[in-house]
Design a protein around this motif. Structure first.
Motif, PDB file in Angstrom:
ATOM      1  N   ASP A  14     -19.371  83.404  -3.025  1.00 12.03           N
ATOM      2  CA  ASP A  14     -18.811  84.628  -3.979  1.00 12.03           C
ATOM      3  C   ASP A  14     -17.602  85.026  -3.227  1.00 12.03           C
ATOM      4  O   ASP A  14     -16.421  85.271  -4.025  1.00 12.03           O
ATOM      5  CB  ASP A  14     -19.876  85.646  -4.097  1.00 12.03           C
ATOM      6  N   ALA A  15     -17.539  84.944  -1.956  1.00 13.02           N
ATOM      7  CA  ALA A  15     -16.489  85.590  -1.224  1.00 13.02           C
ATOM      8  C   ALA A  15     -15.388  84.616  -1.174  1.00 13.02           C
ATOM      9  O   ALA A  15     -14.200  84.822  -1.345  1.00 13.02           O
ATOM     10  CB  ALA A  15     -16.931  85.631   0.340  1.00 13.02           C
ATOM     11  N   VAL A  16     -15.641  83.116  -1.338  1.00 11.90           N
ATOM     12  CA  VAL A  16     -14.475  82.275  -1.330  1.00 11.90           C
ATOM     13  C   VAL A  16     -14.000  82.288  -2.762  1.00 11.90           C
ATOM     14  O   VAL A  16     -12.753  82.039  -2.933  1.00 11.90           O
ATOM     15  CB  VAL A  16     -14.906  80.905  -1.005  1.00 11.90           C
ATOM     16  N   TRP A  17     -14.753  82.464  -3.679  1.00 13.12           N
ATOM     17  CA  TRP A  17     -14.355  82.642  -5.104  1.00 13.12           C
ATOM     18  C   TRP A  17     -13.466  83.933  -5.465  1.00 13.12           C
ATOM     19  O   TRP A  17     -12.271  83.769  -5.861  1.00 13.12           O
ATOM     20  CB  TRP A  17     -15.442  82.768  -6.076  1.00 13.12           C
ATOM     21  N   ARG A  18     -13.801  85.142  -4.600  1.00 15.62           N
ATOM     22  CA  ARG A  18     -12.947  86.352  -4.827  1.00 15.62           C
ATOM     23  C   ARG A  18     -11.514  85.934  -3.832  1.00 15.62           C
ATOM     24  O   ARG A  18     -10.522  86.160  -4.590  1.00 15.62           O
ATOM     25  CB  ARG A  18     -13.518  87.371  -4.043  1.00 15.62           C
ATOM     26  N   ASP A  24      -3.129  88.597  -3.165  1.00 14.35           N
ATOM     27  CA  ASP A  24      -2.732  89.161  -1.728  1.00 14.35           C
ATOM     28  C   ASP A  24      -3.028  87.952  -0.599  1.00 14.35           C
ATOM     29  O   ASP A  24      -2.145  87.680   0.154  1.00 14.35           O
ATOM     30  CB  ASP A  24      -3.235  90.289  -1.279  1.00 14.35           C
ATOM     31  N   ILE A  25      -4.501  87.481  -0.824  1.00 15.96           N
ATOM     32  CA  ILE A  25      -4.770  86.268   0.009  1.00 15.96           C
ATOM     33  C   ILE A  25      -3.955  85.192  -0.271  1.00 15.96           C
ATOM     34  O   ILE A  25      -3.392  84.367   0.697  1.00 15.96           O
ATOM     35  CB  ILE A  25      -6.304  86.377  -0.051  1.00 15.96           C
ATOM     36  N   LEU A  26      -3.764  84.863  -1.333  1.00 17.12           N
ATOM     37  CA  LEU A  26      -3.173  83.781  -1.722  1.00 17.12           C
ATOM     38  C   LEU A  26      -1.641  83.401  -1.349  1.00 17.12           C
ATOM     39  O   LEU A  26      -1.302  82.907  -0.621  1.00 17.12           O
ATOM     40  CB  LEU A  26      -3.130  83.477  -3.193  1.00 17.12           C
ATOM     41  N   LYS A  27      -1.160  84.762  -1.504  1.00 15.26           N
ATOM     42  CA  LYS A  27       0.376  84.888  -0.983  1.00 15.26           C
ATOM     43  C   LYS A  27       0.438  84.814   0.597  1.00 15.26           C
ATOM     44  O   LYS A  27       1.319  83.971   0.946  1.00 15.26           O
ATOM     45  CB  LYS A  27       0.815  86.368  -1.384  1.00 15.26           C
ATOM     46  N   ARG A  28      -0.597  85.245   1.392  1.00 21.65           N
ATOM     47  CA  ARG A  28      -0.465  85.168   2.680  1.00 21.65           C
ATOM     48  C   ARG A  28      -0.700  83.672   3.102  1.00 21.65           C
ATOM     49  O   ARG A  28      -0.354  83.161   4.182  1.00 21.65           O
ATOM     50  CB  ARG A  28      -1.574  85.915   3.500  1.00 21.65           C
ATOM     51  N   CYS A  29      -1.471  82.880   2.410  1.00 27.41           N
ATOM     52  CA  CYS A  29      -1.773  81.562   2.825  1.00 27.41           C
ATOM     53  C   CYS A  29      -1.053  80.371   2.133  1.00 27.41           C
ATOM     54  O   CYS A  29      -1.048  79.302   2.726  1.00 27.41           O
ATOM     55  CB  CYS A  29      -3.225  81.445   2.441  1.00 27.41           C
ATOM     56  N   ILE A  30      -0.471  80.691   1.042  1.00 28.87           N
ATOM     57  CA  ILE A  30       0.431  79.466   0.512  1.00 28.87           C
ATOM     58  C   ILE A  30       1.617  79.448   1.329  1.00 28.87           C
ATOM     59  O   ILE A  30       2.534  80.494   1.551  1.00 28.87           O
ATOM     60  CB  ILE A  30       1.001  79.982  -0.954  1.00 28.87           C
ATOM     61  N   PRO A  31       1.942  78.389   1.963  1.00 31.46           N
ATOM     62  CA  PRO A  31       3.331  78.012   2.873  1.00 31.46           C
ATOM     63  C   PRO A  31       4.455  78.583   1.919  1.00 31.46           C
ATOM     64  O   PRO A  31       4.522  77.973   1.048  1.00 31.46           O
ATOM     65  CB  PRO A  31       3.102  76.726   3.378  1.00 31.46           C
ATOM     66  N   LEU A 142      -9.362  80.730   7.469  1.00 26.77           N
ATOM     67  CA  LEU A 142      -9.455  82.008   8.174  1.00 26.77           C
ATOM     68  C   LEU A 142      -9.281  83.397   7.568  1.00 26.77           C
ATOM     69  O   LEU A 142     -10.192  84.381   7.792  1.00 26.77           O
ATOM     70  CB  LEU A 142      -8.148  82.061   9.197  1.00 26.77           C
ATOM     71  N   ALA A 143      -8.628  83.472   6.269  1.00 25.51           N
ATOM     72  CA  ALA A 143      -8.683  84.686   5.666  1.00 25.51           C
ATOM     73  C   ALA A 143      -9.851  85.057   4.976  1.00 25.51           C
ATOM     74  O   ALA A 143     -10.631  86.220   5.043  1.00 25.51           O
ATOM     75  CB  ALA A 143      -7.568  84.633   4.535  1.00 25.51           C
ATOM     76  N   VAL A 144     -10.655  84.126   4.341  1.00 24.52           N
ATOM     77  CA  VAL A 144     -11.688  84.304   3.609  1.00 24.52           C
ATOM     78  C   VAL A 144     -13.326  84.437   4.546  1.00 24.52           C
ATOM     79  O   VAL A 144     -14.055  85.131   4.293  1.00 24.52           O
ATOM     80  CB  VAL A 144     -12.251  83.271   2.821  1.00 24.52           C
ATOM     81  N   SER A 145     -13.037  83.736   5.723  1.00 24.13           N
ATOM     82  CA  SER A 145     -14.102  83.776   6.657  1.00 24.13           C
ATOM     83  C   SER A 145     -14.136  84.890   7.699  1.00 24.13           C
ATOM     84  O   SER A 145     -15.264  85.061   8.162  1.00 24.13           O
ATOM     85  CB  SER A 145     -14.150  82.509   7.437  1.00 24.13           C
ATOM     86  N   GLY A 146     -13.037  85.548   7.753  1.00 20.63           N
ATOM     87  CA  GLY A 146     -12.928  86.848   8.315  1.00 20.63           C
ATOM     88  C   GLY A 146     -12.705  86.670  10.058  1.00 20.63           C
ATOM     89  O   GLY A 146     -13.021  87.627  10.626  1.00 20.63           O
ATOM     90  N   GLU A 147     -12.368  85.331  10.041  1.00 18.44           N
ATOM     91  CA  GLU A 147     -12.084  85.019  11.579  1.00 18.44           C
ATOM     92  C   GLU A 147     -10.740  85.354  11.963  1.00 18.44           C
ATOM     93  O   GLU A 147     -10.491  84.966  13.307  1.00 18.44           O
ATOM     94  CB  GLU A 147     -12.319  83.384  11.779  1.00 18.44           C
ATOM     95  N   GLY A 148     -10.031  86.140  11.273  1.00 13.78           N
ATOM     96  CA  GLY A 148      -8.687  86.465  11.706  1.00 13.78           C
ATOM     97  C   GLY A 148      -7.709  86.630  10.420  1.00 13.78           C
ATOM     98  O   GLY A 148      -8.279  86.277   9.598  1.00 13.78           O
TER      99      GLY A 148
END
Length: 152
Positions: A14-18, A24-31, A142-148
């Motif tokens: 569920d967290a990965v799907w969200r 916002d997460i996608l914007k931070r992660c898309i190179p 990293l963004a989804v797993s909460g490791e940073g």
């Protein structure tokens, strides 16, 4: 160009799907992502700046989510125009599988390019695409797993 792979993410499905549906997460992660705006729940507008070999360009385009099967799978497709650099379009089928405390994200990508980008040669384009995909998934993990915080 076709590319397949998987990423193990230390988060529930569920967290990965969200995360896959969070602009916002996608914007931070898309190179190279300069902007990513939600137009509707299944459509986004994006500006991405990338460099492939000697060609650097900003691509303006749209991203559409289809075949939605929350929280298990969807198809993400997009098309962008980079002026004289050319165009890029493609899509990915994304599947999420529970595996213990982790989620396995599987993807199957098909992409097509044209213009100056297509003249660079498939080896350069393929290796750059693979590098960008690896960077996206590492940052997304990293963004989804909460490791940073994901790199920007």
């Amino acid at each position: 160009m076709n590319m397949s792979g998987e990423e193990r993410i230390a988060a529930d499905r569920d967290a990965v799907w969200r995360g896959l549906n969070d602009a916002d997460i996608l914007k931070r992660c898309i190179p190279g992502c300069q902007s990513l705006e939600l137009i509707s729940p299944t459509e986004l507008a994006a500006v991405v700046k990338i460099k492939i070999g000697p060609v650097s360009a900003s691509f303006n385009g749209t991203v559409v989510l289809s075949n939605l099967n929350p929280p298990a799978s969807y198809t993400i497709s997009g098309e962008g125009k980079g002026g004289i650099a050319g165009f890029a379009k493609g899509g990915a089928d994304v599947t999420l599988l529970d595996e213990g405390a982790e989620t396995v994200l599987r993807y199957d990508v098909k992409a097509e390019i044209g213009g100056k980008l297509a003249q660079l040669g498939s080896r350069l384009v393929d290796s750059t695409a693979r590098k960008l995909a690896q960077q996206f998934f590492a940052d997304f993990n990293l963004a989804v797993s909460g490791e940073g915080e994901a790199a920007s």
